[in-house]
Motif scaffolding. Structure first.
Motif, PDB file in Angstrom:
ATOM      1  N   SER A 114       0.788  -1.237   0.000  1.00  0.00           N
ATOM      2  CA  SER A 114       0.000   0.000   0.000  1.00  0.00           C
ATOM      3  C   SER A 114       0.813   1.277   0.000  1.00  0.00           C
ATOM      4  CB  SER A 114      -0.951   0.024   1.211  1.00  0.00           C
ATOM      5  OG  SER A 114      -0.223   0.134   2.423  1.00  0.00           O
ATOM      6  N   MET A 115       2.122   1.198   0.237  1.00  0.00           N
ATOM      7  CA  MET A 115       2.929   2.415   0.274  1.00  0.00           C
ATOM      8  C   MET A 115       3.651   2.606  -1.061  1.00  0.00           C
ATOM      9  SD  MET A 115       5.753   3.600   3.125  1.00  0.00           S
ATOM     10  CE  MET A 115       4.532   3.854   4.414  1.00  0.00           C
ATOM     11  N   PRO A 116       3.789   3.841  -1.537  1.00  0.00           N
ATOM     12  CA  PRO A 116       4.535   4.094  -2.775  1.00  0.00           C
ATOM     13  C   PRO A 116       5.927   3.469  -2.715  1.00  0.00           C
ATOM     14  CG  PRO A 116       3.393   6.078  -2.079  1.00  0.00           C
ATOM     15  CD  PRO A 116       3.199   5.077  -0.987  1.00  0.00           C
ATOM     16  N   PRO A 117       6.396   2.877  -3.824  1.00  0.00           N
ATOM     17  CA  PRO A 117       7.664   2.125  -3.827  1.00  0.00           C
ATOM     18  C   PRO A 117       8.856   2.901  -3.276  1.00  0.00           C
ATOM     19  CG  PRO A 117       6.469   1.745  -5.868  1.00  0.00           C
ATOM     20  CD  PRO A 117       5.717   2.806  -5.140  1.00  0.00           C
ATOM     21  N   ILE A 118       8.988   4.177  -3.626  1.00  0.00           N
ATOM     22  CA  ILE A 118      10.144   4.947  -3.166  1.00  0.00           C
ATOM     23  C   ILE A 118      10.137   5.074  -1.644  1.00  0.00           C
ATOM     24  CG2 ILE A 118      11.240   7.210  -3.223  1.00  0.00           C
ATOM     25  CD1 ILE A 118      10.313   7.538  -6.080  1.00  0.00           C
ATOM     26  N   GLU A 119       8.958   5.388  -1.079  1.00  0.00           N
ATOM     27  CA  GLU A 119       8.847   5.485   0.373  1.00  0.00           C
ATOM     28  C   GLU A 119       9.078   4.130   1.016  1.00  0.00           C
ATOM     29  OE1 GLU A 119       5.481   7.535   1.966  1.00  0.00           O
ATOM     30  OE2 GLU A 119       5.310   8.860   0.226  1.00  0.00           O
ATOM     31  N   ALA A 120       8.554   3.068   0.388  1.00  0.00           N
ATOM     32  CA  ALA A 120       8.708   1.723   0.942  1.00  0.00           C
ATOM     33  C   ALA A 120      10.173   1.299   0.958  1.00  0.00           C
ATOM     34  CB  ALA A 120       7.877   0.733   0.134  1.00  0.00           C
ATOM     35  N   LEU A 121      10.911   1.596  -0.117  1.00  0.00           N
ATOM     36  CA  LEU A 121      12.332   1.247  -0.174  1.00  0.00           C
ATOM     37  C   LEU A 121      13.134   1.992   0.886  1.00  0.00           C
ATOM     38  CD1 LEU A 121      12.911   1.064  -4.035  1.00  0.00           C
ATOM     39  CD2 LEU A 121      13.251  -0.807  -2.398  1.00  0.00           C
ATOM     40  N   ASN A 122      12.688   3.174   1.235  1.00  0.00           N
ATOM     41  CA  ASN A 122      13.357   3.950   2.287  1.00  0.00           C
ATOM     42  C   ASN A 122      12.828   3.614   3.676  1.00  0.00           C
ATOM     43  OD1 ASN A 122      15.034   5.399   0.512  1.00  0.00           O
ATOM     44  ND2 ASN A 122      13.395   6.862   0.066  1.00  0.00           N
ATOM     45  N   LEU A 123      11.847   2.696   3.732  1.00  0.00           N
ATOM     46  CA  LEU A 123      11.210   2.317   5.007  1.00  0.00           C
ATOM     47  C   LEU A 123      10.759   3.566   5.756  1.00  0.00           C
ATOM     48  CD1 LEU A 123      13.552  -0.572   6.237  1.00  0.00           C
ATOM     49  CD2 LEU A 123      11.459  -0.737   4.892  1.00  0.00           C
ATOM     50  N   ALA A 124      10.062   4.437   5.029  1.00  0.00           N
ATOM     51  CA  ALA A 124       9.615   5.712   5.598  1.00  0.00           C
ATOM     52  C   ALA A 124       8.719   5.484   6.810  1.00  0.00           C
ATOM     53  CB  ALA A 124       8.852   6.511   4.535  1.00  0.00           C
ATOM     54  N   GLY A 125       9.061   6.129   7.908  1.00  0.00           N
ATOM     55  CA  GLY A 125       8.244   6.060   9.113  1.00  0.00           C
ATOM     56  C   GLY A 125       8.388   4.798   9.925  1.00  0.00           C
ATOM     57  N   LEU A 126       9.340   3.920   9.584  1.00  0.00           N
ATOM     58  CA  LEU A 126       9.438   2.631  10.282  1.00  0.00           C
ATOM     59  C   LEU A 126       9.717   2.803  11.773  1.00  0.00           C
ATOM     60  CD1 LEU A 126       9.480  -0.433  10.199  1.00  0.00           C
ATOM     61  CD2 LEU A 126      11.912  -0.345   9.602  1.00  0.00           C
ATOM     62  N   ALA A 127      10.562   3.774  12.125  1.00  0.00           N
ATOM     63  CA  ALA A 127      10.909   3.969  13.538  1.00  0.00           C
ATOM     64  C   ALA A 127       9.671   4.237  14.379  1.00  0.00           C
ATOM     65  CB  ALA A 127      11.910   5.116  13.675  1.00  0.00           C
ATOM     66  N   ARG A 128       8.781   5.097  13.877  1.00  0.00           N
ATOM     67  CA  ARG A 128       7.598   5.412  14.681  1.00  0.00           C
ATOM     68  C   ARG A 128       6.557   4.295  14.621  1.00  0.00           C
ATOM     69  NH1 ARG A 128       6.055   9.334  10.405  1.00  0.00           N
ATOM     70  NH2 ARG A 128       3.951   8.851   9.690  1.00  0.00           N
ATOM     71  N   TYR A 129       6.494   3.544  13.519  1.00  0.00           N
ATOM     72  CA  TYR A 129       5.568   2.414  13.460  1.00  0.00           C
ATOM     73  C   TYR A 129       5.964   1.354  14.477  1.00  0.00           C
ATOM     74  CZ  TYR A 129       4.037   4.396   8.984  1.00  0.00           C
ATOM     75  OH  TYR A 129       3.558   5.234   8.008  1.00  0.00           O
ATOM     76  N   LEU A 130       7.259   1.015  14.530  1.00  0.00           N
ATOM     77  CA  LEU A 130       7.715   0.019  15.499  1.00  0.00           C
ATOM     78  C   LEU A 130       7.625   0.551  16.923  1.00  0.00           C
ATOM     79  CD1 LEU A 130      10.822  -1.551  13.701  1.00  0.00           C
ATOM     80  CD2 LEU A 130       8.484  -2.417  13.821  1.00  0.00           C
ATOM     81  N   ALA A 131       7.801   1.867  17.083  1.00  0.00           N
ATOM     82  CA  ALA A 131       7.682   2.461  18.414  1.00  0.00           C
ATOM     83  C   ALA A 131       6.289   2.237  18.990  1.00  0.00           C
ATOM     84  CB  ALA A 131       7.999   3.954  18.357  1.00  0.00           C
ATOM     85  N   SER A 132       5.266   2.224  18.125  1.00  0.00           N
ATOM     86  CA  SER A 132       3.904   1.967  18.598  1.00  0.00           C
ATOM     87  C   SER A 132       3.808   0.604  19.266  1.00  0.00           C
ATOM     88  CB  SER A 132       2.916   2.039  17.422  1.00  0.00           C
ATOM     89  OG  SER A 132       2.863   3.324  16.871  1.00  0.00           O
ATOM     90  N   ALA A 133       4.432  -0.406  18.651  1.00  0.00           N
ATOM     91  CA  ALA A 133       4.398  -1.754  19.212  1.00  0.00           C
ATOM     92  C   ALA A 133       5.204  -1.839  20.499  1.00  0.00           C
ATOM     93  CB  ALA A 133       4.919  -2.759  18.191  1.00  0.00           C
ATOM     94  N   VAL A 134       6.332  -1.125  20.548  1.00  0.00           N
ATOM     95  CA  VAL A 134       7.147  -1.123  21.760  1.00  0.00           C
ATOM     96  C   VAL A 134       6.381  -0.477  22.913  1.00  0.00           C
ATOM     97  CG1 VAL A 134       9.274  -0.270  22.819  1.00  0.00           C
ATOM     98  CG2 VAL A 134       9.294  -1.095  20.463  1.00  0.00           C
ATOM     99  N   VAL A 135       5.711   0.636  22.637  1.00  0.00           N
ATOM    100  CA  VAL A 135       4.940   1.326  23.673  1.00  0.00           C
ATOM    101  C   VAL A 135       3.821   0.426  24.193  1.00  0.00           C
ATOM    102  CG1 VAL A 135       3.340   3.234  24.082  1.00  0.00           C
ATOM    103  CG2 VAL A 135       5.495   3.646  22.881  1.00  0.00           C
ATOM    104  N   LEU A 136       3.104  -0.243  23.296  1.00  0.00           N
ATOM    105  CA  LEU A 136       2.050  -1.156  23.735  1.00  0.00           C
ATOM    106  C   LEU A 136       2.633  -2.303  24.553  1.00  0.00           C
ATOM    107  CD1 LEU A 136      -0.863  -2.108  23.786  1.00  0.00           C
ATOM    108  CD2 LEU A 136      -0.484  -3.224  21.576  1.00  0.00           C
ATOM    109  N   SER A 137       3.751  -2.855  24.096  1.00  0.00           N
ATOM    110  CA  SER A 137       4.398  -3.942  24.834  1.00  0.00           C
ATOM    111  C   SER A 137       4.802  -3.482  26.232  1.00  0.00           C
ATOM    112  CB  SER A 137       5.627  -4.432  24.069  1.00  0.00           C
ATOM    113  OG  SER A 137       5.275  -4.910  22.789  1.00  0.00           O
TER     114      SER A 137
END
Length: 629
Positions: free
Chosen positions: A412-435
């Motif tokens: 679902s993410m545009p290829p260029i953003e996906a290749l750069n893993l745009a926003g990955l730090a904050r997406y994973l941070a959500s799971a860490v905070v819930l954990s």
């Protein structure tokens, strides 16, 4: 700022909180439940194209409830006022007020605030309806509006301002954090409450990409989910309220963001576990009836989101980024045959396995802490506990969440953003905070149970019993020597970490004065009516222009989708003049030497910063305080 509007909002919130408490909802759970109930109700009105009517009715009825119940409580006809005030209550209130005051005077700065989250709140406030196909200013049309609706309630009654909408979202975070204490049996215990206070303050370490001073929902999702888990646990012996809570939290999580699906699965899974545990040993008919009611609660929680999906499909003809469109997903998978998907996956797993990332360190901290706690409680405290099982569930949940994020990048993410893993730090941070929150609630509940069980055993023994001498109640032995120092240490760390967060928010507020969102406020007033006027926004810093940050800020501030940002002018004077004449307004929030030089050469004018109206003969400066232009 309309202070009467703030009184009305808080009065309505208290009124609904009292109603839920009278119905049997836990005090600490009732604040977030009352808030989410308002959001869902306003959402229904918004979907029926009566947003403002819904806001006025919801707030009006809430204030009416307060006016009716307050005299009854003062006359002791009903019990609403709690005489118990604990240390953690003061901790929550003091830091809540301090942070709210800072946010009230803070600008929103993050890029995504202007691409969507602040923009949709402004749109709803000033138009009074959800965006339609002709409202081109809203680019992310598939994003659900839950948090924006809550902000719109505040902005409608208080007045629209960056600080107001920041405080509105923080109130959701604060009430969800307060709900975590609903898991405790005895809230007078300093150790158990300080475990939760420490977790709330520690979560800020993993929230550095978001913080409280912006409107992104990557922190809202896990804290609301954690509050939902706490509320389900607190009402584990009240199935009817449990079903209502499950439906209410599920609906809101799905309406906060499309990615809320994972968090709803967590809630539903835990709700099912609690239902099956409560029904253990009971008859088949009771099993069937309760499971049917549970299923109805799940369906009720999903229906508002399905309604939103239908609205998006019927209103907007093309897919936007992050929109749930399975046909588009399949087309993307079939189309990407150049190895792009493999590159994205390989890069993703490399980052996921990197132990130096903040997310990995957070999960290591949570896992090691739970393992040590399980060993201490099981072998030193001689008390069986579920912390090891909880550890396995948390780690498995984190991995599954990471896979769902990878799926988003792949389909679902545009290829260029996906290749750069745009926003990955904050997406994973959500799971860490819930954990982190789940681990803290589990640990606090186990400590609570250990203390409770020991006290019960101690009270059941006769003073002369030899067992009395061998027991280890909380006021003696190893537990007593560790209890107070550990409680005080957690309190000190919680206070210091929250003070650090307060200082950081204040620092960001100060340094933000030199950014383009604040600079625009110094050259003109924001527009509050949608317009099709063409704006050219000039800014000298390349990165602000290249990533269209200046453009998004201009769209938000001047409330138009016709904004172009520029930093370079590789053209002769004739070309420059032709370009300028294409626009209605020129905004220059920061001095640009090349632009000033070309204006002087073409029009014979001396310009620096300001908002200018383009005329046939040049640029006319508009006064910074002009209410209309």
């Amino acid at each position: 700022m309309n202070w009467l509007g703030l009184v009305a909002i808080l009065g309505a919130w208290v009124g609904y909180q009292w109603l839920f408490r009278l119905g049997g909802v836990d005090f600490y759970a009732s604040w977030i439940v009352a808030l989410l109930a308002q959001v869902v109700t306003i959402y229904i009105f918004a979907m029926l194209d009566h947003l403002r009517l819904g806001i006025y009715l919801v707030v009006g009825l809430g204030v009416l409830a307060t006016v009716v119940l307050l005299p009854l409580a003062l006359l002791h006809k009903i019990k609403l006022f709690s005489k118990d005030v604990h240390l953690f209550d003061l901790w929550m209130v003091v830091f809540g007020v301090v942070i709210a005051v800072i946010l009230l005077h803070s600008p929103v700065l993050h890029y995504d605030n202007y691409s969507h989250w602040a923009l949709i709140a402004k749109f709803l406030t000033y138009t009074g309806h959800l965006p339609g196909a002709t409202d081109k200013i809203i680019a992310f049309t598939s994003y659900p509006p839950a948090t924006a609706l809550w902000m719109t309630e505040w902005a409608t009654l208080i007045g629209y301002h960056d600080g107001v909408i920041l405080v509105a979202q923080f109130s959701m975070i604060w009430s969800a954090s307060y709900a975590l204490f609903a898991v405790l049996r005895d809230r007078s215990r300093a150790l158990t409450t300080m475990v939760l206070c420490f977790a709330i303050s520690l979560a800020n370490v993993f929230n550095t990409t978001i913080r409280f001073n912006n409107l992104l929902v990557d922190y809202v999702l896990p804290i609301v989910t954690a509050a939902g888990l706490a509320d389900l646990y607190a009402h584990r012996d009240q199935p009817r309220w449990q079903w209502v809570i499950l439906a209410l939290f599920s609906a809101n999580l799905l309406l906060i963001k499309n990615s809320g699906t994972f968090f709803v699965v967590v809630l539903v899974g835990y709700g099912l576990y609690l239902n099956l545990k409560r029904l253990h040993g009971q008859g088949g008919q009771r099993h069937l009836l309760d499971l049917l009611a549970f299923s109805a609660a799940v369906v009720s929680g999903v229906l508002p989101f399905l309604w939103w999906q239908r609205h998006v499909k019927l209103t907007f003809t093309s897919s936007t980024k992050h929109q749930i469109d399975f046909q588009a997903y399949l087309q993307r998978l079939h189309r990407e045959n150049d190895g792009t998907l493999n590159k994205i996956a390989a890069k993703f797993f490399h980052v996921l396995a990197d132990p130096t990332t903040l997310a990995a360190r957070g999960m290591i901290l949570v896992s090691v802490s739970l393992l040590l706690a399980w060993i201490l409680v099981r072998y030193l405290g001689k008390h069986r506990n579920p912390l090891l099982k909880l550890l396995i569930v948390i780690d498995l949940g984190y991995f599954l969440y990471a896979l769902s994020v990878l799926g988003m990048y792949l389909v679902s993410m545009p290829p260029i953003e996906a290749l750069n893993l745009a926003g990955l730090a904050r997406y994973l941070a959500s799971a860490v905070v819930l954990s982190l929150f789940v681990a803290a609630m589990g640990l606090a509940a186990v400590i609570d149970d250990v203390i409770h069980d020991r006290e019960n055993r101690d009270n059941d023994r006769e003073p002369s019993s030899p067992l009395r001498r061998r027991s280890r109640p909380i006021n003696s032995g190893i537990a007593a020597r560790a209890y107070k120092p550990l409680s005080f240490s957690l309190l000190a760390l919680s206070v210091m970490m929250m003070l650090a967060e307060v200082n950081e928010l204040d620092h960001i507020k100060t340094t933000g004065q030199n950014t383009i969102p604040v600079q625009l406020t110094k050259i003109s007033r924001p527009r509050t009516k949608l317009t099709k006027d063409n704006f050219l926004l000039i800014y000298p810093d390349p990165w602000v222009v290249v990533n269209y940050y200046a453009g998004y800020v201009g769209r938000y501030y001047y409330f138009t989708d016709q904004v172009v940002n520029k930093q370079k002018f590789p053209m002769d004077p004739a070309g420059f003049k032709a370009m300028i004449q294409q626009y209605d307004y020129i905004a220059v929030p920061k001095a640009h030497a090349d632009f000033s030089k070309l204006v002087a050469e073409v029009y014979g004018q001396k310009v620096n910063v300001g908002l200018f109206r383009v005329t046939a003969t040049g640029l006319r400066l508009i006064k910074a305080q002009a209410s209309t232009y």
